[in-house]
Design a protein around this motif. Structure first.
Motif, PDB file in Angstrom:
ATOM      1  N   GLN A 167     -32.310  -7.447 -49.378  1.00 17.67           N
ATOM      2  CA  GLN A 167     -33.105  -7.177 -50.306  1.00 17.67           C
ATOM      3  C   GLN A 167     -32.401  -8.471 -51.217  1.00 17.67           C
ATOM      4  O   GLN A 167     -31.979  -8.476 -51.681  1.00 17.67           O
ATOM      5  CB  GLN A 167     -33.584  -6.095 -51.015  1.00 17.67           C
ATOM      6  CG  GLN A 167     -33.949  -5.826 -52.065  1.00 17.67           C
ATOM      7  CD  GLN A 167     -34.163  -4.171 -53.062  1.00 17.67           C
ATOM      8  OE1 GLN A 167     -32.976  -3.968 -52.036  1.00 17.67           O
ATOM      9  NE2 GLN A 167     -34.648  -3.978 -53.627  1.00 17.67           N
TER      10      GLN A 167
ATOM     11  N   TRP B 169     -41.134   0.762 -60.489  1.00 19.38           N
ATOM     12  CA  TRP B 169     -40.330   1.562 -59.566  1.00 19.38           C
ATOM     13  C   TRP B 169     -40.491   3.550 -59.877  1.00 19.38           C
ATOM     14  O   TRP B 169     -40.287   4.380 -59.145  1.00 19.38           O
ATOM     15  CB  TRP B 169     -39.020   1.459 -58.720  1.00 19.38           C
ATOM     16  CG  TRP B 169     -38.187   0.945 -60.271  1.00 19.38           C
ATOM     17  CD1 TRP B 169     -37.083   1.576 -60.914  1.00 19.38           C
ATOM     18  CD2 TRP B 169     -38.464  -0.227 -60.342  1.00 19.38           C
ATOM     19  NE1 TRP B 169     -36.552   0.699 -61.752  1.00 19.38           N
ATOM     20  CE2 TRP B 169     -37.374  -0.513 -61.746  1.00 19.38           C
ATOM     21  CE3 TRP B 169     -38.861  -1.719 -60.541  1.00 19.38           C
ATOM     22  CZ2 TRP B 169     -36.890  -1.398 -62.217  1.00 19.38           C
ATOM     23  CZ3 TRP B 169     -38.692  -2.427 -61.228  1.00 19.38           C
ATOM     24  CH2 TRP B 169     -37.427  -2.337 -62.259  1.00 19.38           C
TER      25      TRP B 169
ATOM     26  N   HIS C  10     -34.374 -11.079 -54.473  1.00 26.30           N
ATOM     27  CA  HIS C  10     -35.353 -10.669 -55.504  1.00 26.30           C
ATOM     28  C   HIS C  10     -36.143 -12.470 -55.583  1.00 26.30           C
ATOM     29  O   HIS C  10     -35.869 -13.630 -55.595  1.00 26.30           O
ATOM     30  CB  HIS C  10     -35.008 -10.659 -56.827  1.00 26.30           C
ATOM     31  CG  HIS C  10     -34.930  -9.939 -57.517  1.00 26.30           C
ATOM     32  ND1 HIS C  10     -34.293  -8.500 -57.460  1.00 26.30           N
ATOM     33  CD2 HIS C  10     -35.790  -7.885 -57.685  1.00 26.30           C
ATOM     34  CE1 HIS C  10     -33.855  -7.632 -57.879  1.00 26.30           C
ATOM     35  NE2 HIS C  10     -35.098  -6.981 -58.187  1.00 26.30           N
TER      36      HIS C  10
ATOM     37  N   LYS D 222     -43.323   3.566 -53.263  1.00 28.40           N
ATOM     38  CA  LYS D 222     -42.407   2.122 -54.174  1.00 28.40           C
ATOM     39  C   LYS D 222     -43.036   2.091 -55.613  1.00 28.40           C
ATOM     40  O   LYS D 222     -42.371   2.203 -56.071  1.00 28.40           O
ATOM     41  CB  LYS D 222     -42.575   1.841 -53.439  1.00 28.40           C
ATOM     42  CG  LYS D 222     -41.139   0.403 -53.430  1.00 28.40           C
ATOM     43  CD  LYS D 222     -40.310   1.110 -54.171  1.00 28.40           C
ATOM     44  CE  LYS D 222     -38.570   0.308 -54.370  1.00 28.40           C
ATOM     45  NZ  LYS D 222     -38.377   0.132 -55.703  1.00 28.40           N
TER      46      LYS D 222
HETATM   47  C1  BGC Z   1     -36.572  -3.174 -57.639  1.00 30.25           C
HETATM   48  C2  BGC Z   1     -37.050  -2.548 -57.439  1.00 30.25           C
HETATM   49  C3  BGC Z   1     -35.926  -1.346 -57.510  1.00 30.25           C
HETATM   50  C4  BGC Z   1     -35.466  -1.237 -58.786  1.00 30.25           C
HETATM   51  C5  BGC Z   1     -34.390   0.505 -58.909  1.00 30.25           C
HETATM   52  C6  BGC Z   1     -35.394  -3.303 -58.859  1.00 30.25           C
HETATM   53  O1  BGC Z   1     -34.300  -4.162 -59.438  1.00 30.25           O
HETATM   54  O2  BGC Z   1     -36.724  -4.445 -57.407  1.00 30.25           O
HETATM   55  O3  BGC Z   1     -37.081  -2.088 -56.080  1.00 30.25           O
HETATM   56  O4  BGC Z   1     -36.602  -0.018 -57.251  1.00 30.25           O
HETATM   57  O5  BGC Z   1     -34.430  -2.412 -58.806  1.00 30.25           O
HETATM   58  O6  BGC Z   1     -33.601   0.032 -58.119  1.00 30.25           O
END
Ligand code: BGC
Length: 434
Positions: free
Chosen positions: A112, A293, A114, A360
């Motif tokens: 993952q 979230w 950003h 989500k």
């Molecule tokens: C992420 C989200 C995640 C949130 C809390 C963010 O940096 O992009 O997908 O839910 O962090 O963990």
């Protein structure tokens, strides 16, 4: 500096994004019908696996991930999903661990990242592969907003598949706590000052006015204060060098941040974001500032918007959409490229984006998802993404490189734990972005 130009363009391009969203058609992405999908087809035929490295472990995050996994199981029954999630909101623990693995040449199959400056770090370090060919193969070239694609692209090559779009500048509140404090839950607050007055009332009622957790959530709070007090252009200017971090506007914004922190729970540094959201759910706190979230978390707990909780943009940021997007990569040296290919197909697909985002709290990155499948909050976020000014999130990798975010976070932590005064804090921020 190319990404700075992109942020100006993402701000200027909000209208273009809205056109894109308005023009969304029923763009069916059936990779099985795509010529040249041989490797994905063989991934479906020959047993392989995919280790997916995320920080999605809380209720709504886990539910979203499960949604992707179930689409993977349907489309690619022979690809085994290995959950490489590392707990800690915003990747607070995961990102360091990931860096160690990348440096030891032991990457997960996919991770993952950003969209924006954080992804750019991995690209510049040569840690992720160009996956432009998969966009052609999976028919993804036209299904995402162009501004988002620009954030994933360097020198014409694209390096990840986005799963979603989140908004960072939201307040989540408990209407009963507000009513008990003599406040109207339907009230809106035009400015930080109005909001402080409401917080005084909550405090007088014996509850925590604003819940917050460990450092990264304080940085999330800070970015929203900067948006509110500097305005969209001033806030974007922090990242393209046109806003002076040492200026008096900045001092005033930091004073507001200091004031907001004075309304928060003192045990904050031992908590993560679900704990701070839980304080609102349990009725021990009135307000919490968090990305959406949190909506996934409320939903995972079976709560109802309007009665159990309410939401609104951070006062003063109504015209802005604090943007961030999670995306998935193909690291250099990924052990199971066929498994990654299957995962990226699922992440980019309409089914995958729908199953994931419904749980989500985010909105699909694809422009052709059916809004009626989403909650009223998400429907409002889809509309807001199309109409508000898009500004990049600091705490979630869109606005600044990881090294800058780390330096800012260190300065914030020092300040909120009493290690520096406001003037020193501001000096340290100037140095952090220097
Ligand atoms: C992420 C989200 C995640 C949130 C809390 C963010 O940096 O992009 O997908 O839910 O962090 O963990």
């Amino acid at each position: 500096m190319r990404a700075h130009r992109k942020y100006s363009s993402i701000v200027a391009g909000a209208a273009a994004v809205s056109l894109l969203l308005a023009a969304c058609g029923n763009n069916n992405n059936d990779n099985n019908a795509t010529p040249g999908a041989t490797s994905a087809t063989s991934a479906a035929g020959a047993a392989t696996q995919v280790e997916v490295f995320t920080w999605w472990t809380s209720g709504g995050e886990k539910a979203g991930l499960d949604g992707l996994v179930s689409v993977l199981a349907d489309k690619y029954p022979n690809v085994e999903f290995i959950n490489g999630a590392v707990a800690g909101g915003a990747g607070s623990a995961a990102k360091d661990l990931l860096q160690s693995r990348l440096q030891a040449n032991a990457p997960p199959d996919t991770f993952q990242s950003h969209a924006g400056m954080e992804l750019n770090d991995y690209i510049q370090a040569g840690q992720v592969q160009d996956i432009s060919n998969l966009y052609t193969e999976f028919g993804l070239t036209d299904v995402f907003p162009q501004d988002l694609l620009d954030l994933l692209t360097v020198d014409g090559k694209i390096y990840s598949v986005p799963a979603n779009i989140h908004r960072s500048n939201m307040v989540w509140a408990n209407p009963t706590v507000l009513t008990d404090a003599g406040l109207d839950p339907a009230a809106t607050y035009a400015t930080m000052a109005d909001w402080f007055t409401a917080m005084d009332a909550v405090q007088a009622s014996g509850k925590t006015a604003l819940s917050v957790a460990t450092t990264w959530t304080q940085v999330n709070l800070l970015e929203t204060v900067l948006m509110a007090d500097l305005g969209a252009a001033g806030y974007v200017g922090l990242w393209d060098g046109t806003t002076d971090w040492a200026g008096s506007d900045m001092t005033a914004a930091l004073q507001d941040f200091e004031k907001l922190m004075s309304y928060t729970n003192t045990d904050r540094d031992g908590l993560d974001w679900p704990d701070a959201a839980q304080m609102v759910i349990d009725g021990s706190a009135a307000f919490n500032v968090m990305g959406d979230w949190a909506a996934g978390e409320f939903q995972a707990q079976g709560l109802t918007a309007g009665t159990d909780y309410i939401y609104f943009p951070v006062p003063g940021t109504d015209s802005m959409f604090g943007f961030l997007a999670d995306s998935f990569t193909l690291p250099v040296g990924a052990p199971h490229p066929d498994g990654v290919k299957a995962w990226l197909d699922v992440v980019g697909s309409l089914e995958g984006q729908t199953a994931f985002n419904v749980a989500k709290g985010s909105i699909p990155a694809r422009t052709d998802a059916d809004p009626t499948l989403f909650t009223p909050y998400q429907q409002s976020a889809i509309a807001d993404f199309a109409s508000k000014t898009i500004v990049p999130s600091l705490a979630h990798g869109a606005a600044a490189p990881t090294a800058t975010l780390t330096a800012i976070s260190d300065a914030v932590s020092k300040f909120t734990t009493g290690g520096s005064d406001l003037a020193t804090f501001q000096d340290e921020l100037v140095t952090a972005v220097g």
